[in-house]
Design an enzyme around this catalytic site. Structure first.
Site, PDB file in Angstrom:
ATOM      1  N   LYS A 271       0.991  -1.392  -0.069  1.00  4.58           N
ATOM      2  CA  LYS A 271       0.064   0.260   0.019  1.00  4.58           C
ATOM      3  C   LYS A 271       0.285   1.544   0.029  1.00  4.58           C
ATOM      4  O   LYS A 271       0.665   1.976  -0.618  1.00  4.58           O
ATOM      5  CB  LYS A 271      -1.090   0.561   1.255  1.00  4.58           C
ATOM      6  CG  LYS A 271      -2.144  -1.406   1.363  1.00  4.58           C
ATOM      7  CD  LYS A 271      -3.012  -0.917   1.574  1.00  4.58           C
ATOM      8  CE  LYS A 271      -3.758  -2.489   2.207  1.00  4.58           C
ATOM      9  NZ  LYS A 271      -4.743  -2.675   3.008  1.00  4.58           N
TER      10      LYS A 271
ATOM     11  N   GLN B 245      -4.850  -1.706   9.670  1.00  8.46           N
ATOM     12  CA  GLN B 245      -5.141  -2.544   9.289  1.00  8.46           C
ATOM     13  C   GLN B 245      -5.399  -4.428   9.790  1.00  8.46           C
ATOM     14  O   GLN B 245      -5.024  -3.884  10.945  1.00  8.46           O
ATOM     15  CB  GLN B 245      -3.423  -3.264   8.770  1.00  8.46           C
ATOM     16  CG  GLN B 245      -2.887  -4.212   8.297  1.00  8.46           C
ATOM     17  CD  GLN B 245      -3.757  -4.314   6.136  1.00  8.46           C
ATOM     18  OE1 GLN B 245      -4.326  -2.844   5.890  1.00  8.46           O
ATOM     19  NE2 GLN B 245      -4.053  -5.877   5.617  1.00  8.46           N
TER      20      GLN B 245
ATOM     21  N   ASP C 279     -11.209   2.913   4.249  1.00  4.85           N
ATOM     22  CA  ASP C 279     -11.673   1.173   3.704  1.00  4.85           C
ATOM     23  C   ASP C 279     -12.936   1.448   3.429  1.00  4.85           C
ATOM     24  O   ASP C 279     -13.856   0.269   3.016  1.00  4.85           O
ATOM     25  CB  ASP C 279     -11.337   0.213   4.952  1.00  4.85           C
ATOM     26  CG  ASP C 279      -9.634   0.143   4.905  1.00  4.85           C
ATOM     27  OD1 ASP C 279     -10.146  -0.576   4.127  1.00  4.85           O
ATOM     28  OD2 ASP C 279      -8.739  -0.235   5.540  1.00  4.85           O
TER      29      ASP C 279
HETATM   30  N1  GUN Z   1      -7.118  -7.330   6.173  1.00  4.95           N
HETATM   31  C1  GUN Z   1      -6.910  -7.675   4.789  1.00  4.95           C
HETATM   32  N2  GUN Z   1      -8.221  -6.752   3.466  1.00  4.95           N
HETATM   33  C2  GUN Z   1      -7.289  -6.008   3.985  1.00  4.95           C
HETATM   34  C3  GUN Z   1      -8.436  -4.612   3.598  1.00  4.95           C
HETATM   35  O1  GUN Z   1      -9.041  -4.516   2.683  1.00  4.95           O
HETATM   36  N3  GUN Z   1      -8.318  -3.410   4.640  1.00  4.95           N
HETATM   37  C4  GUN Z   1      -7.380  -3.363   6.348  1.00  4.95           C
HETATM   38  N4  GUN Z   1      -8.132  -1.986   6.711  1.00  4.95           N
HETATM   39  N5  GUN Z   1      -7.494  -4.914   6.338  1.00  4.95           N
HETATM   40  C5  GUN Z   1      -7.340  -5.460   5.881  1.00  4.95           C
END
Ligand code: GUN
Length: 283
Positions: free
Chosen positions: A54, A98, A121
């Protein structure tokens, strides 16, 4: 391998990232520097990889990124204090926690604390509630990324039978709502579903977010189906999707590879959401 059958998430996401970069350049000309803050608690190896990807996407498109790596002993108060300070910082446009968080932390409470306008998100209940009601909102990255992929191959899902395997808040549930909004007929399957195969084998579009390598085999799909693989399963250092790719590709009309499929789209949509969030805050 039949290349024509591949839905190339890498190529599509690169086009989207170019669009984001243009938007970032426009914002910069107006003296706005988009910024995404990512909070990573603990030492889950997969989470560390996702966060690294990311951050490097941010660099690629010119978004500032700041990763807060907190120890697995972080308390709820410490986590929420950090979120509060990022909410209050007008130079921060997006906040992402996350997931999963270490077991002792309350994920729901933490997500609630993120300002809905910075919730890149789309996991905050305000954004989830708007999605449920069919209102404009910040939408979860993987789900919107999957719809974008279908758009790119000119696949019209209106009236199609779409089966989603997985009912998570991150992928399955929001995706089902978004598919409904686009007039698909949707079934959501999960770990307690009986006779899974009888359902999956009638799907025009089959989307798997199970997290089990090669879980879906050719005998479980309809001939000519479009297969979307959300699984990222590491086995002996190699990545596999939920579909048994080699057997499924010959029976399907389209399939997303792993890696180079949905995962790339998730990151591109996160970049897009950061710009959406940035613009929301400028209004
Ligand atoms: N863990 C797995 N996929 C995601 C996601 O799209 N966003 C976040 N914040 N955590 C994750």
């Amino acid at each position: 391998m039949n290349q024509n059958k591949l839905i190339d998430g890498k190529a599509i996401s690169e086009q989207l990232l170019l669009q984001v970069k243009d938007e970032v350049d426009t914002l910069k000309k107006q003296s706005v520097q988009p910024c995404l803050s990512v909070i990573l608690v603990g030492d889950d190896a997969a989470s560390h990889t996702y966060v690294k990807n990311k951050a490097s996407a941010c660099t690629k498109v010119g978004i500032n990124s700041k990763v807060f790596q907190l120890p697995s002993t972080t308390s709820q108060v410490e986590l929420e204090d950090l979120i509060a300070s990022l909410n209050a910082n007008s130079n921060v446009h997006g906040i992402l926690v996350q997931l999963p968080l270490p077991k002792h932390l309350d994920e729901e409470q933490a997500l609630l604390k993120i300002s809905a306008e910075k919730d890149v998100d789309g996991f905050h209940i305000i954004n989830s509630g708007k999605l449920f009601r069919g209102l404009e909102c910040i939408q979860p990255c993987t789900a919107v990324g999957i719809l974008k992929m279908l758009e790119y191959i000119d696949y019209d899902i209106a009236g199609k039978y779409v089966v989603v395997i997985g009912r998570s808040n991150i992928v399955g549930k929001p995706l089902a709502l978004m598919l409904l909004q686009k007039n698909a007929t949707v079934t959501v399957c999960h770990s307690k579903t009986q006779n899974l195969e009888s359902i999956t084998s009638t799907a025009d579009v089959l989307i798997s977010a199970v997290g089990k390598p090669k879980f879906i085999t050719a005998d479980m799909i309809k001939a000519g189906a479009v297969l979307i693989d959300v699984g990222i399963n590491r086995v002996d250092g190699k990545l596999y999707g939920d579909f048994d790719f080699d057997s499924c590709i010959s029976k399907a009309s389209k399939i997303t590879p792993v890696p180079g499929g949905v995962g790339k789209m998730t990151i591109a949509m996160l970049m897009m959401n950061t710009i959406v969030a940035c613009n929301l805050q400028r209004k």
